[in-house]
Scaffold this motif. Structure first.
Motif, PDB file in Angstrom:
ATOM      1  N   LEU A 175     -37.518   2.736 113.465  1.00 14.11           N
ATOM      2  CA  LEU A 175     -38.081   3.761 114.339  1.00 14.11           C
ATOM      3  C   LEU A 175     -39.132   3.172 115.278  1.00 14.11           C
ATOM      4  O   LEU A 175     -39.221   3.576 116.448  1.00 14.11           O
ATOM      5  N   GLY A 176     -39.918   2.213 114.779  1.00 13.90           N
ATOM      6  CA  GLY A 176     -40.912   1.570 115.629  1.00 13.90           C
ATOM      7  C   GLY A 176     -40.266   0.785 116.750  1.00 13.90           C
ATOM      8  O   GLY A 176     -40.751   0.788 117.894  1.00 13.90           O
ATOM      9  N   THR A 177     -39.163   0.103 116.447  1.00  9.14           N
ATOM     10  CA  THR A 177     -38.434  -0.641 117.480  1.00  9.14           C
ATOM     11  C   THR A 177     -37.887   0.296 118.543  1.00  9.14           C
ATOM     12  O   THR A 177     -38.012   0.042 119.747  1.00  9.14           O
ATOM     13  N   LEU A 178     -37.302   1.403 118.102  1.00 13.15           N
ATOM     14  CA  LEU A 178     -36.786   2.391 119.052  1.00 13.15           C
ATOM     15  C   LEU A 178     -37.908   2.991 119.892  1.00 13.15           C
ATOM     16  O   LEU A 178     -37.760   3.187 121.093  1.00 13.15           O
ATOM     17  N   GLY A 179     -39.044   3.282 119.230  1.00 19.12           N
ATOM     18  CA  GLY A 179     -40.173   3.828 119.962  1.00 19.12           C
ATOM     19  C   GLY A 179     -40.667   2.876 121.045  1.00 19.12           C
ATOM     20  O   GLY A 179     -40.968   3.295 122.172  1.00 19.12           O
ATOM     21  N   CYS A 180     -40.736   1.596 120.721  1.00 20.86           N
ATOM     22  CA  CYS A 180     -41.157   0.592 121.708  1.00 20.86           C
ATOM     23  C   CYS A 180     -40.161   0.491 122.846  1.00 20.86           C
ATOM     24  O   CYS A 180     -40.546   0.318 124.017  1.00 20.86           O
ATOM     25  N   MET A 181     -38.870   0.590 122.534  1.00 19.45           N
ATOM     26  CA  MET A 181     -37.847   0.534 123.579  1.00 19.45           C
ATOM     27  C   MET A 181     -37.994   1.695 124.552  1.00 19.45           C
ATOM     28  O   MET A 181     -37.956   1.519 125.779  1.00 19.45           O
TER      29      MET A 181
END
Length: 263
Positions: A175-181
């Motif tokens: 979820l953190g990776t998606l949020g950063c994207m």
């Protein structure tokens, strides 16, 4: 709203506030579950913890997530149906954690929740972008395939809960990776919602790290798995609300990003 304050401060605030709300809720849940003896009993296979551990930690995640992300949800059908599906999975998880729901009924609830978002919010696979030589996917094949894959991923993610901190750490990573994207693509709404969910999961991890005091249970793992799948698909589709910007050309030009999402 974000003209005078940098967007990253909203992301940090959403993460911290969701984490605090989640931690407070989980403290209360731990007290109640221990008092009522609602334990996750070790089975020496997938659940290898050495003691009886309370479940229902997902209530804290869901509480922190909904309270904080509600400030960012727009009056949009996509979000309404995502929340509707998440609520179905949340209450299905509570029932299963307490009453041990029949697998067939739980699967039916998962299929229903997946179908609601896939069909009514029009969040589905429309193309494989050349994967396996497939480009365009028909309307109903896309709906059925996406509903099946979403349900499959919900159960895959649900299966990893039972080892101290594992499901929480993976959820935070995904979820953190998606949020950063989404943040990099200037999509404030999606990024804020995702960071709210990251913060709520961090709140659980504080109690879920080894030695775990509580597990998220089906209450948290099912709607987290659903959220990871749906937001990954939204990123892939370019379903953004950041002005006129579309992320789809960015995906086509960055093959490594596409590989990461598919993985």
């Amino acid at each position: 709203m974000t003209d005078t304050i940098p967007q990253y401060l909203y992301y940090i605030a959403a993460t911290i506030i969701a984490a605090v709300v989640s931690m407070y809720a989980i403290q209360k849940i731990i007290f109640i579950t221990r008092h009522r003896k609602l334990y996750d009993v070790p089975d020496d296979t997938r659940k290898i913890h050495g003691a009886e551990i309370p479940t229902l930690g997902g209530i804290g995640i869901f509480t922190g997530y909904i309270i904080v992300s509600a400030f960012f949800w727009p009056p949009d059908n996509i979000f309404q149906f995502i929340v509707c599906s998440s609520v179905i999975l949340f209450f299905t998880g509570i029932y299963d954690d307490i009453m041990n729901m029949k697998p067939s009924k739980k699967l039916l609830a998962q299929l229903l929740a997946s179908f609601i978002t896939v069909y009514f919010a029009h969040v589905r696979f429309e193309s494989f972008y050349g994967l396996f030589g497939i480009y365009t996917i028909g309307y109903w094949p896309g709906i059925l395939l996406t509903t099946f894959l979403c349900t499959f991923f919900i159960n895959v993610f649900n299966f990893i809960d039972g080892i101290d901190g594992l499901a929480s750490v993976l959820a935070i990573l995904y979820l953190g990776t998606l949020g950063c994207m989404f943040a990099l693509m200037q999509d404030f709404i999606y990024a804020s919602v995702l960071f709210s969910l990251v913060g709520a999961t961090i709140g659980l991890l504080f109690f879920n790290r080894a030695p775990a005091k509580i597990y998220m249970g089906d209450t948290g793992s099912m709607f987290l798995g659903f959220s990871i799948f749906i937001f990954s698909l939204l990123f892939l589709h370019g379903a953004c609300h950041a002005g006129s910007m579309s992320i789809l050309p960015y995906i086509h030009s960055q093959q490594n990003v596409l590989i990461l999402i598919v993985a």
